[in-house]
Enzyme design. Structure first.
Site, PDB file in Angstrom:
ATOM      1  N   ASP A 174     -36.389  25.584 -81.848  1.00 16.89           N
ATOM      2  CA  ASP A 174     -37.085  24.566 -81.050  1.00 16.89           C
ATOM      3  C   ASP A 174     -36.295  23.268 -81.118  1.00 16.89           C
ATOM      4  O   ASP A 174     -35.234  23.207 -81.754  1.00 16.89           O
ATOM      5  CB  ASP A 174     -38.522  24.370 -81.555  1.00 16.89           C
ATOM      6  CG  ASP A 174     -39.506  24.053 -80.424  1.00 16.89           C
ATOM      7  OD1 ASP A 174     -39.161  23.208 -79.575  1.00 16.89           O
ATOM      8  OD2 ASP A 174     -40.589  24.645 -80.383  1.00 16.89           O
ATOM      9  N   GLY A 230     -32.078  23.523 -80.512  1.00 17.03           N
ATOM     10  CA  GLY A 230     -31.320  23.778 -79.303  1.00 17.03           C
ATOM     11  C   GLY A 230     -32.176  23.723 -78.058  1.00 17.03           C
ATOM     12  O   GLY A 230     -33.354  23.360 -78.111  1.00 17.03           O
ATOM     13  N   PHE A 275     -33.469  26.062 -74.903  1.00 16.44           N
ATOM     14  CA  PHE A 275     -33.563  27.468 -74.505  1.00 16.44           C
ATOM     15  C   PHE A 275     -33.147  27.720 -73.058  1.00 16.44           C
ATOM     16  O   PHE A 275     -33.092  28.867 -72.627  1.00 16.44           O
ATOM     17  CB  PHE A 275     -34.945  28.061 -74.796  1.00 16.44           C
ATOM     18  CG  PHE A 275     -36.139  27.323 -74.239  1.00 16.44           C
ATOM     19  CD1 PHE A 275     -36.261  27.045 -72.887  1.00 16.44           C
ATOM     20  CD2 PHE A 275     -37.176  26.942 -75.085  1.00 16.44           C
ATOM     21  CE1 PHE A 275     -37.368  26.396 -72.377  1.00 16.44           C
ATOM     22  CE2 PHE A 275     -38.301  26.279 -74.589  1.00 16.44           C
ATOM     23  CZ  PHE A 275     -38.388  26.014 -73.222  1.00 16.44           C
ATOM     24  N   HIS A 315     -45.161  30.269 -69.187  1.00 20.63           N
ATOM     25  CA  HIS A 315     -46.213  29.734 -68.327  1.00 20.63           C
ATOM     26  C   HIS A 315     -46.057  28.244 -68.049  1.00 20.63           C
ATOM     27  O   HIS A 315     -46.711  27.699 -67.164  1.00 20.63           O
ATOM     28  CB  HIS A 315     -47.597  30.053 -68.905  1.00 20.63           C
ATOM     29  CG  HIS A 315     -48.025  29.150 -70.024  1.00 20.63           C
ATOM     30  ND1 HIS A 315     -49.351  28.881 -70.289  1.00 20.63           N
ATOM     31  CD2 HIS A 315     -47.325  28.460 -70.959  1.00 20.63           C
ATOM     32  CE1 HIS A 315     -49.449  28.069 -71.325  1.00 20.63           C
ATOM     33  NE2 HIS A 315     -48.233  27.801 -71.751  1.00 20.63           N
TER      34      HIS A 315
END
Length: 336
Positions: free
Chosen positions: A203, A227, A229, A246
């Protein structure tokens, strides 16, 4: 919490129209910490107001409303006591939902919801028009707001993590990567259920500062990696995306899945943990959450077929959908 039953279609529409007042009352008592003050037994609104430094009459009226839907209960002496629903508003109780309430009823959600008609007309969230930046940029740049979101997400997750982790056999994997895993609540449950596996909590740096991995005694089995994603994630034979896809529109979600596909080792699985919208008119928490995503973020909740198409676009194959005791399902995907 449910809206009281109505005697006529007209009353039904009225109750739905002012349902936001229940959210407002919940936000107020959660922010003030009223439930914590009732741990030792019933108290009058006057006593509570004195302890909290607020006005007695407005507090009484907010509590009276919540008592009609099972959150607190008022006795004949006009004293309020905890109910099972009110109890989870306490700060330190296991499974506390206080932070979750403060997040969902925060203005970053309800103000854009008030512009839903504009969103329907334009197809675009009004979040940036209201707050000056898109959702995640707004939370990242304001140090007073970001923690509300991350603590709120952890609050929601804590009540569901064990049930979801127990619905799938994670013991088959050697290296489990939780992408956007927040403070690590779900990964902790996965690693406890799969004692031979090693974990990676991935995260942003400001999120991982509050990671719970060490406190759970898993520091030697789990590394923390920072990092983006959208660019790269650590490799593993199990890559988890819980409540991540979502948040994003289809193309952005496909981009994340493609990054995960590149990081997936041979024979591995991508595990998406999100709501799967069922057909029909029956109530489903995902249908509410879908509108919440629509008004504040570019994201959405999806049907099984929508997940199948999105996974295929990322060179992944949907293997199965596993329902869990929580509102979320596990969508298992392999390399196509």
């Amino acid at each position: 919490m449910s809206i009281p039953p109505a005697a006529s279609p007209h009353e039904h529409i009225i109750h739905l129209s002012w349902a936001y007042l229940y959210s407002a009352a919940l936000n107020a008592v959660a922010e003030l910490g009223v439930a914590d003050r009732l741990e030792g037994g019933p108290k009058s609104a006057a006593t509570l107001a004195e302890e909290l430094g607020v006005q007695a009459q407005p507090l009484y009226r907010a509590l009276r409303l919540l008592a009609t839907v099972g959150v607190f209960i008022e006795d004949e002496g006009e004293r309020f006591a905890l109910t099972p629903a009110a109890d989870v508003l306490r700060t330190n109780v296991p499974g506390s939902m206080r932070d979750g309430v403060l997040m969902v009823s925060h203005e970053t959600f309800w103000r854009p919801a008030g512009k839903l008609a504009t969103t329907v007309r334009t197809g675009e969230t009004q979040f940036a028009h209201i707050f000056g930046a898109p959702f995640f940029e707004h939370f990242a740049r304001d140090p007073s707001i970001g923690p509300i979101f991350h603590r709120g997400m952890a609050s929601f997750s804590d009540s569901e993590n064990a049930a979801i982790a127990g619905s799938y056999d994670f013991s088959r994997f050697q290296r489990v990567v939780d992408v956007g895993g927040g403070h690590g609540g779900f990964l902790i449950e996965v690693l406890n259920a799969a004692p031979s596996a090693r974990g990676v909590l991935f995260d942003a740096a400001h999120v991982l500062r509050d990671a719970r991995i060490a406190a759970a005694g898993l520091a030697e089995r789990c590394e923390l990696v920072t990092g983006d994603f959208f660019k790269e994630v650590p490799g593993g034979d199990c890559i988890i995306l819980k409540r991540i896809l979502h948040d994003w529109a289809d193309q952005a979600a496909i981009d994340v899945l493609r990054v995960c596909r590149r990081a997936l080792t041979e024979g591995g699985r991508v595990i998406v943990v999100d709501t799967v919208i069922p057909p029909g008119n029956e109530p489903h928490a995902g249908k509410l959450l879908d509108v919440l995503m629509m008004v504040s973020m570019p994201g959405r909740e999806r049907t099984e077929e929508e997940f199948r198409r999105m996974l295929a676009a990322a060179d992944l194959r949907l293997e199965r959908v596993i329902e869990t005791p929580a509102m979320l399902s596990l969508i298992e995907a392999s390399a196509a």
